[in-house]
Design a protein around this motif. Sequence first.
Motif, PDB file in Angstrom:
ATOM      1  N   UNK A  41       0.852  -1.200   0.000  1.00  0.00           N
ATOM      2  CA  UNK A  41       0.000   0.000   0.000  1.00  0.00           C
ATOM      3  C   UNK A  41       0.888   1.251   0.000  1.00  0.00           C
ATOM      4  N   UNK A  42       0.585   2.164  -0.922  1.00  0.00           N
ATOM      5  CA  UNK A  42       1.469   3.296  -1.166  1.00  0.00           C
ATOM      6  C   UNK A  42       1.760   4.115   0.091  1.00  0.00           C
ATOM      7  N   UNK A  43       0.731   4.419   0.865  1.00  0.00           N
ATOM      8  CA  UNK A  43       0.932   5.249   2.056  1.00  0.00           C
ATOM      9  C   UNK A  43       1.829   4.547   3.065  1.00  0.00           C
ATOM     10  N   UNK A  44       1.697   3.232   3.174  1.00  0.00           N
ATOM     11  CA  UNK A  44       2.579   2.478   4.073  1.00  0.00           C
ATOM     12  C   UNK A  44       4.019   2.519   3.580  1.00  0.00           C
ATOM     13  N   UNK A  45       4.194   2.327   2.269  1.00  0.00           N
ATOM     14  CA  UNK A  45       5.538   2.363   1.698  1.00  0.00           C
ATOM     15  C   UNK A  45       6.178   3.734   1.878  1.00  0.00           C
ATOM     16  N   UNK A  46       5.391   4.773   1.673  1.00  0.00           N
ATOM     17  CA  UNK A  46       5.914   6.129   1.818  1.00  0.00           C
ATOM     18  C   UNK A  46       6.403   6.390   3.240  1.00  0.00           C
ATOM     19  N   UNK A  47       5.637   5.927   4.223  1.00  0.00           N
ATOM     20  CA  UNK A  47       6.023   6.102   5.621  1.00  0.00           C
ATOM     21  C   UNK A  47       7.298   5.324   5.950  1.00  0.00           C
ATOM     22  N   UNK A  48       7.376   4.077   5.461  1.00  0.00           N
ATOM     23  CA  UNK A  48       8.569   3.267   5.713  1.00  0.00           C
ATOM     24  C   UNK A  48       9.794   3.855   5.018  1.00  0.00           C
ATOM     25  N   UNK A  64       6.973   1.990  -5.134  1.00  0.00           N
ATOM     26  CA  UNK A  64       7.024   3.366  -4.655  1.00  0.00           C
ATOM     27  C   UNK A  64       7.487   4.322  -5.751  1.00  0.00           C
ATOM     28  N   UNK A  65       8.397   3.867  -6.595  1.00  0.00           N
ATOM     29  CA  UNK A  65       8.909   4.711  -7.676  1.00  0.00           C
ATOM     30  C   UNK A  65       7.917   4.820  -8.838  1.00  0.00           C
ATOM     31  N   UNK A  66       7.368   3.702  -9.278  1.00  0.00           N
ATOM     32  CA  UNK A  66       6.577   3.690 -10.512  1.00  0.00           C
ATOM     33  C   UNK A  66       5.126   4.104 -10.320  1.00  0.00           C
ATOM     34  N   UNK A  67       4.575   3.983  -9.111  1.00  0.00           N
ATOM     35  CA  UNK A  67       3.148   4.240  -8.957  1.00  0.00           C
ATOM     36  C   UNK A  67       2.758   5.682  -9.315  1.00  0.00           C
ATOM     37  N   UNK A  68       3.486   6.703  -8.855  1.00  0.00           N
ATOM     38  CA  UNK A  68       3.078   8.066  -9.223  1.00  0.00           C
ATOM     39  C   UNK A  68       3.738   8.521 -10.525  1.00  0.00           C
ATOM     40  N   UNK A  69       3.216   8.058 -11.677  1.00  0.00           N
ATOM     41  CA  UNK A  69       3.772   8.482 -12.955  1.00  0.00           C
ATOM     42  C   UNK A  69       3.696   9.995 -13.027  1.00  0.00           C
ATOM     43  N   UNK A 101      11.002  19.215  -1.050  1.00  0.00           N
ATOM     44  CA  UNK A 101      10.454  18.300  -0.062  1.00  0.00           C
ATOM     45  C   UNK A 101       8.934  18.267  -0.110  1.00  0.00           C
ATOM     46  N   UNK A 102       8.315  19.364  -0.504  1.00  0.00           N
ATOM     47  CA  UNK A 102       6.864  19.366  -0.691  1.00  0.00           C
ATOM     48  C   UNK A 102       6.485  18.433  -1.846  1.00  0.00           C
ATOM     49  N   UNK A 103       7.303  18.422  -2.894  1.00  0.00           N
ATOM     50  CA  UNK A 103       7.060  17.532  -4.026  1.00  0.00           C
ATOM     51  C   UNK A 103       7.196  16.060  -3.639  1.00  0.00           C
ATOM     52  N   UNK A 104       8.031  15.780  -2.651  1.00  0.00           N
ATOM     53  CA  UNK A 104       8.214  14.394  -2.217  1.00  0.00           C
ATOM     54  C   UNK A 104       6.937  13.797  -1.640  1.00  0.00           C
ATOM     55  N   UNK A 105       6.011  14.646  -1.195  1.00  0.00           N
ATOM     56  CA  UNK A 105       4.733  14.138  -0.710  1.00  0.00           C
ATOM     57  C   UNK A 105       3.985  13.430  -1.829  1.00  0.00           C
TER      58      UNK A 105
END
Length: 213
Positions: A41-48, A64-69, A101-105
């Motif tokens: 799940x993307x949100x879990x991966x982002x937190x980890x 995590x890399x490919x999901x947000x084209x 860092x805002x873009x990293x969200x």
Amino acid sequence: MNKLLLTAFLLLFTNEMKAQMPVDLARIETLAKDSTNTEFYFENLKEKFEKNPQDLSKHQLQVLYYQPINTLGSFKYDISTTGIYAKFKELKFKKFIQEAEAKLEEMPANLTILFLLSLAYGETKDGTNQANNYSKKFKLVFEAIKENKSLTDLDHLIELNCVVDEYIILQILGLDSNSLNRTSKMSKDYTIDTFEKNGEKIHFKILRNNIFK
């Protein structure tokens, strides 16, 4: 061996190419949006990835890399040419860091942003730890997406979700994109960008935004 061919070998994860299927974006989207699948799940991966990036598997890093084209959208810094570091040093780093860092969200594993944040923090007072943190994250993601991929084998090309990332890769490999002839061949789902010099060619496969439309 000339420098262009050498970079192709540097991008191989192993000395012997292993067959690997192309990135399945539809499957990645399904995994990333399924909140019941805690492993992907993307949100879990982002937190980890924020707290303990080294604990993520290569498959998780790929999701995590490919999901947000993306194409970096409103991120207005022009880094598509070589010599970017010289230009980059002219920026107001605190302002850049805030915007990056805002873009990293939106795109936490974007190679371009991770790479430039490592540089930016390296230019700020007391920024060494953060520079190292972003550099580590960049290396983890880069290793994950280039596993068993090539710059010369059209059937196993490294696949990127942002065209600017190819210029970052050229930059870190010491290749001047201004000295290379660039051509593009588009298909429905991706674009093949080819860089050529003295008859030698390297390629990147850029995944298209319209896949999910």
